[in-house]
Design an enzyme around this catalytic site. Structure first.
Site, PDB file in Angstrom:
ATOM      1  N   ASP A 111      66.416  20.283  55.254  1.00  0.00           N
ATOM      2  CA  ASP A 111      66.949  18.953  56.140  1.00  0.00           C
ATOM      3  C   ASP A 111      68.425  18.463  55.843  1.00  0.00           C
ATOM      4  O   ASP A 111      68.777  17.685  56.118  1.00  0.00           O
ATOM      5  CB  ASP A 111      65.841  18.185  56.201  1.00  0.00           C
ATOM      6  CG  ASP A 111      65.407  17.336  54.934  1.00  0.00           C
ATOM      7  OD1 ASP A 111      65.975  17.760  53.837  1.00  0.00           O
ATOM      8  OD2 ASP A 111      64.820  16.483  55.016  1.00  0.00           O
ATOM      9  N   SER A 112      68.845  19.214  54.594  1.00  0.00           N
ATOM     10  CA  SER A 112      70.247  18.552  54.330  1.00  0.00           C
ATOM     11  C   SER A 112      71.111  19.100  55.285  1.00  0.00           C
ATOM     12  O   SER A 112      72.404  18.612  55.173  1.00  0.00           O
ATOM     13  CB  SER A 112      70.426  19.591  52.727  1.00  0.00           C
ATOM     14  OG  SER A 112      70.247  20.990  52.935  1.00  0.00           O
ATOM     15  N   ASP A 135      62.381  23.254  56.575  1.00  0.00           N
ATOM     16  CA  ASP A 135      62.114  21.842  56.008  1.00  0.00           C
ATOM     17  C   ASP A 135      61.411  21.245  57.089  1.00  0.00           C
ATOM     18  O   ASP A 135      61.980  21.074  58.351  1.00  0.00           O
ATOM     19  CB  ASP A 135      63.330  21.441  55.614  1.00  0.00           C
ATOM     20  CG  ASP A 135      63.359  20.807  54.145  1.00  0.00           C
ATOM     21  OD1 ASP A 135      62.019  20.636  53.740  1.00  0.00           O
ATOM     22  OD2 ASP A 135      64.181  20.356  53.446  1.00  0.00           O
ATOM     23  N   LYS A 179      58.331  23.605  54.208  1.00  0.00           N
ATOM     24  CA  LYS A 179      58.534  22.882  52.893  1.00  0.00           C
ATOM     25  C   LYS A 179      58.572  21.372  53.268  1.00  0.00           C
ATOM     26  O   LYS A 179      58.992  21.031  54.501  1.00  0.00           O
ATOM     27  CB  LYS A 179      59.924  23.110  52.273  1.00  0.00           C
ATOM     28  CG  LYS A 179      60.319  22.162  51.058  1.00  0.00           C
ATOM     29  CD  LYS A 179      61.620  22.594  50.209  1.00  0.00           C
ATOM     30  CE  LYS A 179      62.621  21.984  50.719  1.00  0.00           C
ATOM     31  NZ  LYS A 179      62.697  20.384  50.642  1.00  0.00           N
ATOM     32  N   GLU A 234      58.132  17.044  51.278  1.00  0.00           N
ATOM     33  CA  GLU A 234      58.622  16.328  50.289  1.00  0.00           C
ATOM     34  C   GLU A 234      57.315  15.569  49.714  1.00  0.00           C
ATOM     35  O   GLU A 234      56.745  15.023  50.526  1.00  0.00           O
ATOM     36  CB  GLU A 234      59.766  15.571  50.443  1.00  0.00           C
ATOM     37  CG  GLU A 234      61.112  16.250  50.636  1.00  0.00           C
ATOM     38  CD  GLU A 234      62.094  15.412  50.738  1.00  0.00           C
ATOM     39  OE1 GLU A 234      62.144  14.427  50.629  1.00  0.00           O
ATOM     40  OE2 GLU A 234      63.300  16.032  51.000  1.00  0.00           O
ATOM     41  N   GLU A 291      63.590  18.873  41.794  1.00  0.00           N
ATOM     42  CA  GLU A 291      64.736  18.347  42.207  1.00  0.00           C
ATOM     43  C   GLU A 291      65.225  17.339  41.179  1.00  0.00           C
ATOM     44  O   GLU A 291      64.392  16.328  41.098  1.00  0.00           O
ATOM     45  CB  GLU A 291      65.146  17.951  43.559  1.00  0.00           C
ATOM     46  CG  GLU A 291      66.550  17.399  43.766  1.00  0.00           C
ATOM     47  CD  GLU A 291      66.965  17.376  45.151  1.00  0.00           C
ATOM     48  OE1 GLU A 291      66.098  17.773  46.338  1.00  0.00           O
ATOM     49  OE2 GLU A 291      68.097  16.815  45.646  1.00  0.00           O
TER      50      GLU A 291
HETATM   51  O1  KIV Z   1      67.280  20.145  52.045  1.00  0.00           O
HETATM   52  C1  KIV Z   1      67.541  20.601  51.347  1.00  0.00           C
HETATM   53  O2  KIV Z   1      68.562  21.493  51.270  1.00  0.00           O
HETATM   54  C2  KIV Z   1      66.614  20.694  49.876  1.00  0.00           C
HETATM   55  C3  KIV Z   1      67.162  21.602  48.925  1.00  0.00           C
HETATM   56  C4  KIV Z   1      68.273  20.729  48.089  1.00  0.00           C
HETATM   57  C5  KIV Z   1      66.179  21.739  47.958  1.00  0.00           C
HETATM   58  O3  KIV Z   1      65.675  20.306  50.224  1.00  0.00           O
END
Ligand code: KIV
Length: 275
Positions: free
Chosen positions: A44-45, A83, A113, A115, A182
């Protein structure tokens, strides 16, 4: 050979390191995949590096599905991890399973993924019970940026370090196949790695993790809004791109591009009849 969760488990057993990079589109996923990277994270970056938001909180399920599906079309061998965006799983276990399912069905991810530590274990368990592999993410969890008050290293005090260890053990017990760690001191991340049977993927967590992940724009020098200390620049593609764009601009304005070889031909007598 397609990387799967079994590849990850075997790598942990054999002490083989794993590579993960982000991608958000078809072309980049192909390049990353062709380089032999084990796993692509559609992070989600993308909220920061692709969509220009200040943080990841505005990213939606529709954004994630759109980009994950593009990556899935480009990657043949990498394990694709989609994500789960802010508020797609925190709200309830039901929402978590439905949205994880969408990333698999519509985004064609191989895993998701999310968090958090202990507090999201009911969600992790339910998603895993639905047959979807889950990668957890502890330490600095960017979706909680407002609670953290900024991008800060996590786990430095004894109490915070103990909580991170407990979180890592909890996500493992809930069924996660891997955990991203992280912005955590290297010695603590190495200790967590030694306590877990599942793979740890570090970002700003030292070389003691089982694998590493980076955002590709960071490692290629393509994103300058902020540059975390833990990034190594493997190339300065941003400079190369800027120089190429400048040359194109100059050549278009000078009438040098396109040249004859870039055009299509038509018989002169056809043109003559048009006058
Ligand atoms: O969203 C993302 O790219 C991430 C990484 C920084 C691990 O969660």
């Amino acid at each position: 050979m397609k990387n799967t969760v079994l590849t990850f488990a075997k790598a942990k057993e054999e002490g083989v390191k794993l590579s993960m990079l982000t991608s958000y589109d078809y072309s980049m996923a192909r390049l990353v995949d062709e380089a032999g990277i084990n796993s692509i994270l559609v992070g989600d970056s993308l909220g920061n590096v692709m969509l220009g938001y200040e943080d990841t909180t505005p990213v939606t399920m529709e954004d994630m599905i759109h980009h994950t599906a593009a990556v899935a079309r480009g990657a043949k061998n990498a394990l694709i991890v989609g994500d789960m965006p802010f508020m797609s799983y925190q709200t309830s276990v039901y929402d978590a399973v439905v949205n994880a399912g969408r990333l698999i069905k519509e985004g064609h991810a191989n895993a998701v993924k999310l968090e958090g530590g202990k507090e999201v274990c009911p969600q992790i368990k339910a998603i895993v019970d639905a047959g979807i592999p889950v990668c957890a993410h502890i330490g600095l969890t960017p979706q909680s940026i407002n609670a953290f008050g900024g991008h800060k290293v996590q786990g430095k005090s004894e109490e915070a370090a103990k909580k991170l260890i407990e979180d890592a053990l909890a996500v493992q017990a809930a069924g996660a196949f891997a955990v991203v760690i992280e912005a955590v001191p290297a010695k603590l991340a190495a200790l967590i790695t030694s306590k877990l049977d599942i793979v740890t993927i570090g970002i700003g967590a030292g070389a003691g993790c089982d694998g590493q992940v980076l955002v590709y724009q960071d490692m290629l020098g393509m994103f300058s809004d902020f540059s975390p200390k833990f990034v190594r620049r493997y190339a300065e593609i941003g400079d190369i791109m800027r120089a190429a764009f400048k040359k194109y601009d100059e050549e278009v304005k000078a009438g040098v591009f396109p040249a004859e070889e870039h055009g299509y031909k038509i018989d002169d007598d056809v043109i003559a009849r048009l006058y």
